[in-house]
Design a protein around this motif. Sequence first.
Motif, PDB file in Angstrom:
ATOM      1  N   ASP A 119       0.847  -1.189   0.000  1.00 49.29           N
ATOM      2  CA  ASP A 119       0.000   0.000   0.000  1.00 49.29           C
ATOM      3  C   ASP A 119       0.883   1.239   0.000  1.00 49.29           C
ATOM      4  OD1 ASP A 119      -2.498  -1.374   0.203  1.00 49.29           O
ATOM      5  OD2 ASP A 119      -2.103  -1.690   2.338  1.00 49.29           O
ATOM      6  N   ASN A 120       0.531   2.220  -0.815  1.00 55.54           N
ATOM      7  CA  ASN A 120       1.239   3.499  -0.861  1.00 55.54           C
ATOM      8  C   ASN A 120       0.353   4.580  -0.261  1.00 55.54           C
ATOM      9  OD1 ASN A 120       3.555   2.556  -2.193  1.00 55.54           O
ATOM     10  ND2 ASN A 120       2.467   2.627  -4.148  1.00 55.54           N
ATOM     11  N   TYR A 121       0.945   5.407   0.599  1.00 55.04           N
ATOM     12  CA  TYR A 121       0.226   6.511   1.213  1.00 55.04           C
ATOM     13  C   TYR A 121       1.020   7.788   0.998  1.00 55.04           C
ATOM     14  CZ  TYR A 121      -2.342   2.805   3.518  1.00 55.04           C
ATOM     15  OH  TYR A 121      -3.096   1.705   3.767  1.00 55.04           O
ATOM     16  N   THR A 122       0.410   8.732   0.332  1.00 52.13           N
ATOM     17  CA  THR A 122       0.973  10.072   0.150  1.00 52.13           C
ATOM     18  C   THR A 122      -0.129  11.026   0.583  1.00 52.13           C
ATOM     19  OG1 THR A 122       2.278   9.266  -1.686  1.00 52.13           O
ATOM     20  CG2 THR A 122       2.052  11.639  -1.500  1.00 52.13           C
ATOM     21  N   ASP A 123      -0.135  11.344   1.876  1.00 50.63           N
ATOM     22  CA  ASP A 123      -1.232  12.121   2.417  1.00 50.63           C
ATOM     23  C   ASP A 123      -0.810  12.906   3.659  1.00 50.63           C
ATOM     24  OD1 ASP A 123      -0.895   9.850   3.958  1.00 50.63           O
ATOM     25  OD2 ASP A 123      -2.994   9.292   3.991  1.00 50.63           O
ATOM     26  N   PRO A 124      -1.674  13.806   4.122  1.00 46.43           N
ATOM     27  CA  PRO A 124      -1.383  14.561   5.343  1.00 46.43           C
ATOM     28  C   PRO A 124      -1.488  13.665   6.575  1.00 46.43           C
ATOM     29  CG  PRO A 124      -3.350  15.425   4.252  1.00 46.43           C
ATOM     30  CD  PRO A 124      -2.874  14.266   3.462  1.00 46.43           C
ATOM     31  N   ILE A 125      -0.780  14.044   7.632  1.00 44.21           N
ATOM     32  CA  ILE A 125      -0.825  13.329   8.905  1.00 44.21           C
ATOM     33  C   ILE A 125      -1.103  14.330  10.013  1.00 44.21           C
ATOM     34  CG2 ILE A 125       0.742  11.511   8.155  1.00 44.21           C
ATOM     35  CD1 ILE A 125       2.956  12.963   9.746  1.00 44.21           C
ATOM     36  N   GLY A 126      -1.492  13.843  11.179  1.00 45.59           N
ATOM     37  CA  GLY A 126      -1.721  14.720  12.316  1.00 45.59           C
ATOM     38  C   GLY A 126      -2.141  13.946  13.537  1.00 45.59           C
ATOM     39  N   GLY A 127      -1.988  14.568  14.704  1.00 43.72           N
ATOM     40  CA  GLY A 127      -2.397  13.912  15.936  1.00 43.72           C
ATOM     41  C   GLY A 127      -1.926  14.650  17.170  1.00 43.72           C
ATOM     42  N   ILE A 128      -2.027  13.958  18.308  1.00 49.64           N
ATOM     43  CA  ILE A 128      -1.615  14.509  19.595  1.00 49.64           C
ATOM     44  C   ILE A 128      -0.598  13.575  20.239  1.00 49.64           C
ATOM     45  CG2 ILE A 128      -3.793  15.710  19.969  1.00 49.64           C
ATOM     46  CD1 ILE A 128      -4.490  13.479  22.000  1.00 49.64           C
ATOM     47  N   ILE A 129       0.160  14.138  21.189  1.00 52.22           N
ATOM     48  CA  ILE A 129       1.174  13.361  21.895  1.00 52.22           C
ATOM     49  C   ILE A 129       1.146  13.753  23.374  1.00 52.22           C
ATOM     50  CG2 ILE A 129       3.613  12.728  22.016  1.00 52.22           C
ATOM     51  CD1 ILE A 129       3.784  14.061  19.161  1.00 52.22           C
ATOM     52  N   PRO A 130       0.451  13.002  24.220  1.00 53.98           N
ATOM     53  CA  PRO A 130       0.606  13.228  25.654  1.00 53.98           C
ATOM     54  C   PRO A 130       1.873  12.510  26.115  1.00 53.98           C
ATOM     55  CG  PRO A 130      -1.117  11.611  25.247  1.00 53.98           C
ATOM     56  CD  PRO A 130      -0.627  12.075  23.914  1.00 53.98           C
ATOM     57  N   GLY A 131       2.603  13.117  27.037  1.00 52.59           N
ATOM     58  CA  GLY A 131       3.834  12.476  27.470  1.00 52.59           C
ATOM     59  C   GLY A 131       4.447  13.123  28.690  1.00 52.59           C
ATOM     60  N   TYR A 132       5.668  12.686  28.972  1.00 53.50           N
ATOM     61  CA  TYR A 132       6.424  13.145  30.132  1.00 53.50           C
ATOM     62  C   TYR A 132       7.812  13.588  29.690  1.00 53.50           C
ATOM     63  CZ  TYR A 132       8.288  13.267  34.874  1.00 53.50           C
ATOM     64  OH  TYR A 132       8.842  13.686  36.054  1.00 53.50           O
ATOM     65  N   VAL A 146       3.194   9.110  23.913  1.00 55.71           N
ATOM     66  CA  VAL A 146       2.392   8.214  23.081  1.00 55.71           C
ATOM     67  C   VAL A 146       1.805   9.053  21.952  1.00 55.71           C
ATOM     68  CG1 VAL A 146       0.411   6.673  23.002  1.00 55.71           C
ATOM     69  CG2 VAL A 146       1.822   6.753  25.052  1.00 55.71           C
ATOM     70  N   MET A 147       2.182   8.724  20.712  1.00 51.64           N
ATOM     71  CA  MET A 147       1.647   9.426  19.537  1.00 51.64           C
ATOM     72  C   MET A 147       0.319   8.781  19.154  1.00 51.64           C
ATOM     73  SD  MET A 147       5.058   9.895  17.232  1.00 51.64           S
ATOM     74  CE  MET A 147       4.382  11.172  16.190  1.00 51.64           C
ATOM     75  N   ILE A 148      -0.708   9.593  19.089  1.00 54.68           N
ATOM     76  CA  ILE A 148      -2.040   9.125  18.715  1.00 54.68           C
ATOM     77  C   ILE A 148      -2.495  10.000  17.561  1.00 54.68           C
ATOM     78  CG2 ILE A 148      -4.407   8.725  19.479  1.00 54.68           C
ATOM     79  CD1 ILE A 148      -3.204   8.874  22.393  1.00 54.68           C
ATOM     80  N   GLY A 149      -2.682   9.400  16.380  1.00 55.38           N
ATOM     81  CA  GLY A 149      -3.093  10.215  15.251  1.00 55.38           C
ATOM     82  C   GLY A 149      -3.176   9.443  13.960  1.00 55.38           C
ATOM     83  N   TYR A 150      -3.409  10.175  12.882  1.00 57.66           N
ATOM     84  CA  TYR A 150      -3.564   9.596  11.560  1.00 57.66           C
ATOM     85  C   TYR A 150      -2.202   9.557  10.865  1.00 57.66           C
ATOM     86  CZ  TYR A 150      -5.075   8.869   6.785  1.00 57.66           C
ATOM     87  OH  TYR A 150      -5.235   8.363   5.527  1.00 57.66           O
ATOM     88  N   ILE A 157      -1.391   4.323  17.057  1.00 57.62           N
ATOM     89  CA  ILE A 157      -0.927   4.613  18.405  1.00 57.62           C
ATOM     90  C   ILE A 157       0.472   4.032  18.500  1.00 57.62           C
ATOM     91  CG2 ILE A 157      -1.270   4.234  20.875  1.00 57.62           C
ATOM     92  CD1 ILE A 157      -4.254   3.952  20.306  1.00 57.62           C
ATOM     93  N   SER A 158       1.452   4.892  18.782  1.00 52.04           N
ATOM     94  CA  SER A 158       2.835   4.411  18.845  1.00 52.04           C
ATOM     95  C   SER A 158       3.601   5.159  19.935  1.00 52.04           C
ATOM     96  CB  SER A 158       3.526   4.578  17.491  1.00 52.04           C
ATOM     97  OG  SER A 158       3.590   5.931  17.132  1.00 52.04           O
ATOM     98  N   PRO A 159       4.609   4.520  20.516  1.00 50.52           N
ATOM     99  CA  PRO A 159       5.389   5.180  21.561  1.00 50.52           C
ATOM    100  C   PRO A 159       6.369   6.189  20.980  1.00 50.52           C
ATOM    101  CG  PRO A 159       6.258   3.002  21.141  1.00 50.52           C
ATOM    102  CD  PRO A 159       5.028   3.139  20.298  1.00 50.52           C
ATOM    103  N   GLU A 160       6.747   7.159  21.807  1.00 48.04           N
ATOM    104  CA  GLU A 160       7.759   8.132  21.436  1.00 48.04           C
ATOM    105  C   GLU A 160       8.831   8.138  22.523  1.00 48.04           C
ATOM    106  OE1 GLU A 160       7.809  12.697  20.187  1.00 48.04           O
ATOM    107  OE2 GLU A 160       7.147  12.362  22.247  1.00 48.04           O
ATOM    108  N   LEU A 161      10.074   8.019  22.117  1.00 47.78           N
ATOM    109  CA  LEU A 161      11.212   8.155  23.006  1.00 47.78           C
ATOM    110  C   LEU A 161      12.261   8.942  22.250  1.00 47.78           C
ATOM    111  CD1 LEU A 161      12.863   7.530  25.554  1.00 47.78           C
ATOM    112  CD2 LEU A 161      13.597   5.428  24.423  1.00 47.78           C
TER     113      LEU A 161
END
Length: 167
Positions: A119-132, A146-150, A157-161
Amino acid sequence: MKRRFLVAFLLLFFSYSLNIYAVEEEPSPPPNIGFSLNLLGPIFGIYSLGVSSFLTSRVQLGLNGTYFDTRSVDPKVTGWQTQVRMNYFFSPLYKSGFYIGIFGGFESVQIKNNSGRSDNYTDPIGGIIPGYRWSMTKKLDMLLGVMIGYMYGDIQISPELSFVYLL
């Protein structure tokens, strides 16, 4: 899923309410530039680098770029992604505490599953990141979130470090 959002909201509210009563000294001026790096990403084939600047002592604006080449992970992702991001820190500068971030950007990725489907995706992305944010030194912060978005054509939903070095 609703419980996770409720717990995240309560943690952010609790952190904010504690910071209202804390005596804080606002540094003047905040650092003008910082560099962020995802150190764990290269293990999985994700190379991410960003540059950011503080608008105020609590608001940080940044630009992040990511290149994907995940050959050893299923699904295999190749391509790139760029993000404009804004973080709001509930604690004063140089102090550990919770933050919330929002991001928006653009991606061009190809995703291959083990089944051979691509699958190919060429599109906009966006979301929120609650964290510490853990302030390790006056120049080095570690962001755990935690990244939550499109992204990748679906809600993710993916972790951020990441580590941010302030100049």
